[in-house]
Design a protein around this motif. Structure first.
Motif, PDB file in Angstrom:
ATOM      1  N   UNK A  71       0.482  -2.875  -4.710  1.00  8.03           N
ATOM      2  CA  UNK A  71      -0.037  -1.480  -4.608  1.00  8.03           C
ATOM      3  C   UNK A  71      -0.841  -1.291  -2.965  1.00  8.03           C
ATOM      4  N   UNK A  72      -1.290  -2.503  -2.543  1.00  8.78           N
ATOM      5  CA  UNK A  72      -1.924  -2.458  -1.297  1.00  8.78           C
ATOM      6  C   UNK A  72      -1.149  -2.377  -0.174  1.00  8.78           C
ATOM      7  N   UNK A  73       0.073  -3.164  -0.300  1.00  6.44           N
ATOM      8  CA  UNK A  73       1.140  -3.017   0.660  1.00  6.44           C
ATOM      9  C   UNK A  73       2.003  -1.910   0.729  1.00  6.44           C
ATOM     10  N   UNK A  74       1.990  -1.276  -0.524  1.00  8.19           N
ATOM     11  CA  UNK A  74       2.790  -0.164  -0.700  1.00  8.19           C
ATOM     12  C   UNK A  74       2.080   1.128   0.028  1.00  8.19           C
ATOM     13  N   UNK A  75       0.694   1.048  -0.288  1.00  8.52           N
ATOM     14  CA  UNK A  75      -0.034   1.906   0.529  1.00  8.52           C
ATOM     15  C   UNK A  75       0.100   2.174   1.904  1.00  8.52           C
ATOM     16  N   UNK A  76      -0.113   0.722   2.566  1.00  9.23           N
ATOM     17  CA  UNK A  76       0.398   0.773   3.798  1.00  9.23           C
ATOM     18  C   UNK A  76       1.944   1.003   4.346  1.00  9.23           C
TER      19      UNK A  76
END
Length: 348
Positions: A71-76
């Motif tokens: 989720x964190x990398x997807x947001x980025x």
């Protein structure tokens, strides 16, 4: 922007084939410049070590931490997901449906944020109506969706790309330029299926009559028991796993496959490990089990051995036959490599 691949390697921890197909897929992404986040679950350390992950890889055992990373990398805008290759049974049990739906939601978020979703080397079985619906949604969402066998698309109920099993990529990493003595017939059998003992005796006698030495080879640790028992009954050698690490056992069986004229097995990846060393694949014919023929047939020729009425023609195959096998296996690896190159964005 460098992208990060997220993939699970949690699988059957006693199976070198499971290691190989995941390792080969990961390597394809590493070659294309991806960072790596790997979910291991409760896999033992020797299993994880066998993947030879780069020092920069992030290894995560907690599923919530893995999902948070996605989720964190997807947001980025830098997350990619890959489903691990291998068999998947489509069942409508509440647990299976809940897991499939949750993962599908994670995949949807990655895709909405511009990330890639790779499903390569999957093999489908089962009749769960709701699970099939979720799998169809996954196939529509994925940036690459390729089965490893010809039996999966009918299960899905729609067409799908069919590509060679990921283990065909192993051929590129094996050096067969110096041909050694081929004096072995490797035997590797599943522990959960009975083998016709009379037919096996005939195979051993026919091999020995041609100057070949039959040897049981354990590639899946749970097969040790049946191999040890058959070795004792039949009076032939067995290369058991016993207390070796995954990497140690892989090195040992590689030595034996490199000396093998043929590999006789009802395990797909025992045959493919042998093919990487140009050993003729001989699949035990088993009613109601189509995993091996539907995976191998599009790419390499193989013998089907019926132990109830055996034909040992494969024992007389020639070096010219071996060259044909080698060329076919290399061609299969090339086809798979080109497919991956066409589907997986390059970040190198």
């Amino acid at each position: 922007m460098t992208n990060t691949l997220h993939i699970s390697i949690a699988a059957q921890s006693d199976n070198l084939g499971d290691v190989e197909i995941r390792r080969q897929l990961i390597e394809q992404f590493l070659q294309r410049g991806y960072h790596l986040v790997v979910f291991t679950g409760n896999m033992p350390q020797t299993y994880i070590d066998a993947f030879r992950l780069p020092s920069g890889a992030k290894v995560v055992s907690n599923p919530l931490a893995f999902q948070a990373s996605v989720l964190r990398n997807a947001l980025l805008g830098r997350a990619s997901l890959a489903y691990a290759p291998g068999p998947h049974v489509l069942t409508d049990s509440p647990k299976a449906l809940a897991k499939a739906a949750a993962v599908l939601g994670l995949c949807a978020f990655v895709r909405l944020r511009g990330g890639s979703l790779s499903v390569i080397g999957r093999s489908l079985r089962g009749t769960g109506r709701l699970s099939i619906g979720l799998e169809r949604a996954l196939s529509a969402m994925a940036t690459s969706y390729a089965m490893r066998d010809t039996a999966s698309a009918p299960v899905l109920g729609r067409s799908a790309d069919v590509m060679p099993d990921m283990a065909f990529m192993r051929n590129a990493s094996v050096d067969n330029s110096v041909a050694g003595q081929r004096d072995i017939v490797a035997l590797s059998f599943r522990s959960d299926r009975a083998v016709n003992l009379d037919g096996l005796v005939s195979l051993i006698e026919a091999s020995q009559a041609r100057g070949l030495k039959p040897v049981f080879i354990t590639q899946v640790r749970r097969d040790d028991e049946v191999h040890a028992e058959l070795s004792k009954i039949l009076g032939i050698d067995a290369v058991l796993w016993e207390n070796r690490t995954h990497s140690e056992q892989e090195e040992v069986i590689e030595h034996y496959y490199s000396r093998s004229h043929a590999v006789v097995s009802n395990r797909l990846h025992s045959l493919l490990f042998g093919v990487a060393h140009q050993a003729f694949p001989v699949a035990l014919h088993e009613e109601n089990h189509n995993k091996i023929p539907t995976t191998l047939k599009p790419w390499v020729d193989f013998d089907s051995l019926v132990l109830d009425d055996p034909d040992f023609a494969f024992l007389s195959r020639t070096e010219s036959d071996r060259k044909v096998l080698s060329d076919s296996a290399k061609a299969a690896g090339t086809v798979l490599g080109k497919y991956i190159s066409s589907k997986v964005p390059d970040h190198s």
